[in-house]
Scaffold this active site. Structure first.
Site, PDB file in Angstrom:
ATOM      1  N   LYS A  71      46.693  45.623  13.699  1.00 37.01           N
ATOM      2  CA  LYS A  71      47.038  44.609  12.607  1.00 37.01           C
ATOM      3  C   LYS A  71      46.675  43.301  13.127  1.00 37.01           C
ATOM      4  O   LYS A  71      46.351  42.711  12.386  1.00 37.01           O
ATOM      5  CB  LYS A  71      48.584  45.063  12.054  1.00 37.01           C
ATOM      6  CG  LYS A  71      48.783  43.862  10.718  1.00 37.01           C
ATOM      7  CD  LYS A  71      50.109  44.477  10.384  1.00 37.01           C
ATOM      8  CE  LYS A  71      50.761  43.539   9.197  1.00 37.01           C
ATOM      9  NZ  LYS A  71      51.835  44.139   8.747  1.00 37.01           N
ATOM     10  N   ASP A 170      61.733  38.116   8.329  1.00 36.04           N
ATOM     11  CA  ASP A 170      60.975  39.434   8.749  1.00 36.04           C
ATOM     12  C   ASP A 170      60.475  39.262  10.039  1.00 36.04           C
ATOM     13  O   ASP A 170      59.615  38.869  10.086  1.00 36.04           O
ATOM     14  CB  ASP A 170      60.182  39.874   7.604  1.00 36.04           C
ATOM     15  CG  ASP A 170      59.161  41.123   7.748  1.00 36.04           C
ATOM     16  OD1 ASP A 170      59.407  41.592   8.891  1.00 36.04           O
ATOM     17  OD2 ASP A 170      58.683  41.446   6.889  1.00 36.04           O
TER      18      ASP A 170
END
Ligand code: AMP
Length: 621
Positions: A71, A170
């Site tokens: 990613k 997050d």
């Protein structure tokens, strides 16, 4: 009704969920019940493709045959080796997505072709586009790209009528995001978003590994041995990284932990590592990184024009928020204890499933408002530079604008008889254009050779709900126009053929996965094809019409009269207009209606002029 999967395509782990009876559920691996798929892809020595835990398990032995944290590479024009093959980041991600889709198919007992995929709010356009590409390669129609914190907030506050302002923190394996989300009466709005695409648990693992290497070197030199060189030995480096990660996880629950790794290699020497790590040692190592996340939190609060005391709730998402120092730091800085009731590893996928259910028309009672994470603009000449040799960044769509967004600005030609203009598009926050990221360009040619310097060129940006940017430039003198859907960072060479590249990728992946992806339903090999269904905005505009008819008395306000006329004009050209133009027109109609209702005359006039402009060029076309 075909279910729409919600997929959290994470740096370290990925998760798939689906909405059932209004509630999201995580789908497990049908073979072993695991609910988290490590985002790792490998090839074993026999040439067999490994995905998830199996690939992770071989990472120590065969790091060169294993791909992790892909990613982080999304949006980059690179290829990574996998055995005999070389794969692009979207191709590697497609293998992960395909595996999750297979889990879902086995669980649900039917083929699935649609998914909502989440990305960090801070992902730029090329990273988002690469994610969509990965979905398509996996045989999935990516119906929406959603920001991870936005998805998480959808699960956390299921039914709140009164306004709640939530900070979503997050911290995953590779990325960090913080968003401030407002929830009220079923409407979710992201007020501000910040983050860092290169900050997360992977970095903590690296820091801890360096600490372990230092300790190993320390103990060896104590014995009078020659200095170590562990850099050359990938297997040892990978083993130490794994040991570091495991120790890090243990330190979330224990205040110290022992690390023992035997028969590590350095050249032809065998080394044994035996040490004890204190939680406080680890906290010291990661303190600067955590401080960076707090800076992002402060910026997000500033952008949302709020202070910490105004937050109703702080929620934790991502595996790294299990580190106690994270919640302690947040509790101290934000003056409230953060909540992590929903598993921080599953929260995002669950929210993506909620979003998928919404799109499929299921009753979950929530609407999503997203924002642009970066300012979008173009390169222009600096009017303060008498030599006219420097260029600067002229913002068009500011950061934090709710999506979908349309903005246009008028610029001027630089000299008499200028025949062409290159509109170079950038995203970023710096006035210095070079410090921002270039995402593409557009040539507007055949301008009038007689037009004087300063002739107006209008540039319009449209960003849709997936964060995809459309740019249109119009020469106001001749009506000449050019438009582009930007490839964002992945500027394809003029001679390359995206459809052929897509087929080649699918073939490669098909061979690896042992199935043909070309046959997967609902997938198109072409980029940006027009949608036949009316856009959500078109539906919203139609709904506004219905409301008006059902309202009884006809609304006689002049603005509403003008809006009706404009709407009639839009309907006349709708059939011939491109998807982007239809979206633009519908968005303007919706905003006009809002401006009329709020009696914002200036705003109404401004929007009406923009729509008139667009209608004029569409009529001409
Ligand atoms: P995510 O990207 O949200 O899946 O988060 C994965 C990251 O969380 C990896 O870096 C993991 O090492 C980290 N992680 C998972 N569990 C823990 C834990 N108990 N303590 C610290 N970090 C953890």
């Amino acid at each position: 009704m075909e279910p729409i999967l919600g997929i959290d395509l994470g740096t370290t782990n990925s998760v798939v969920a689906v909405l059932e009876n209004g509630k999201p559920r995580v789908i497990a691996n049908p073979e072993n019940g695991e609910r988290i798929l490590p985002s790792v892809v490998g090839i074993d020595p026999a040439g067999e493709l490994l995905v998830g835990t199996a690939a992770l398990n071989q990472a120590v032995l065969y790091p060169e045959r294993t791909i992790r944290s892909i990613k982080r590479q999304m949006g980059r024009e690179i290829e990574v080796p996998l055995g005999e093959s070389r794969l692009s980041p979207p191709e590697v991600s497609a293998i992960i997505l395909r595996t999750l889709a297979r889990w879902a198919e086995a669980d649900l007992g039917r083929p699935v072709t649609k998914a909502v995929i989440t990305v960090p709010a801070f992902f730029n356009d090329s990273q988002r586009e690469a994610t969509r590409q990965a979905g398509r390669l996996a045989g999935l129609d990516v119906v929406r790209i959603v920001n991870e914190p936005t998805a998480a907030s959808l699960v956390y506050e299921p039914n709140c009528e009164q306004q709640q302002r939530i900070l979503v923190y997050d911290l995953g394996g590779g990325t960090f995001d913080v968003s401030i989300v407002s929830l009220e009466g079923g409407v979710v709005e992201v007020l501000a978003s910040h983050g860092d695409t290169h900050l997360g648990g992977d970095d903590f693992d690296q820091l801890l590994r360096s600490e372990l290497v230092d300790r190993l070197e320390g103990s060896e030199s104590g014995r009078g041995a020659a200095p170590l060189d562990l850099r050359g030995d990938v297997a040892t480096a990978a083993r130490l990284l794994r040991a570091a990660e495991e120790a890090k996880k243990r330190l979330s629950f224990e205040t110290f932990t022992a690390v023992r790794e035997e028969f590590l290699k350095s050249g032809d020497r065998d080394l044994h590592l035996e040490t004890e790590l204190e939680r406080s040692d680890f906290e010291e190592l990661i303190e600067p990184s955590l401080e960076r996340t707090i800076q992002c939190v402060d910026r997000a609060l500033e952008d949302a024009r709020m202070h910490a005391g105004q937050l109703d709730r702080v929620i934790l998402v991502g595996g790294s928020t299990r580190i106690p120092a994270v919640s302690q730091l947040l509790a101290a800085r934000l003056e409230q204890q953060p909540s992590a009731e929903i598993d921080p590893d599953l929260c995002v996928a669950l929210g993506a499933a909620v979003q998928g259910g919404l799109i499929a028309g299921e009753q979950v009672g929530r609407v999503l408002v997203d924002i642009t994470p970066h300012t979008l603009g173009i390169r222009v000449l600096d009017s303060h530079d008498p030599m006219r040799s420097t260029t600067i960044f002229a913002p068009i769509i500011p950061r934090r604008t709710p999506l979908p967004a349309i903005r246009s600005e008028t610029f001027q030609t630089a000299y008499d008889g200028q025949e062409a203009v290159e509109v170079e598009v950038f995203q970023g926050e710096s006035r210095e254009v070079e410090r921002n990221q270039r995402i593409g360009s557009l040539m507007l040619e055949d301008l009038s050779p007689h037009a004087p310097e300063g002739s107006p060129i209008s540039v319009r940006f449209t960003v849709n709900l997936n964060g995809i940017v459309e740019v249109r430039a119009v020469d106001r003198v001749t009506g000449q126009q050019a438009a582009a859907r930007l490839q964002r960072g992945t500027e394809t060479a003029a001679d390359s053929d995206p459809a052929a590249q897509h087929r080649a990728s699918q073939e490669r992946l098909g061979n690896l996965l042992g199935e043909s992806l070309l046959a997967a339903a609902g997938v198109s090999a072409t980029e940006g094809q027009a949608q036949s269904e009316p856009s959500e905005l078109a539906q919203a505009a139609n709904q506004a019409d219905v409301n008006q008819q059902e309202g009884g008395e006809p609304d006689e306000r002049p603005a509403i009269g003008e809006l009706r006329t404009l709407r009639a004009k839009v309907e006349r050209v709708r059939g011939q207009a491109s998807e982007a133009d239809v979206q633009e027109m519908d968005l303007l109609l919706t905003k006009l209606r809002e401006a009329a209702d709020a009696e914002h005359e200036e705003e109404f006039k401004n929007l009406a002029a923009q729509l008139d402009d667009l209608l004029f060029y569409l009529d001409e076309a």
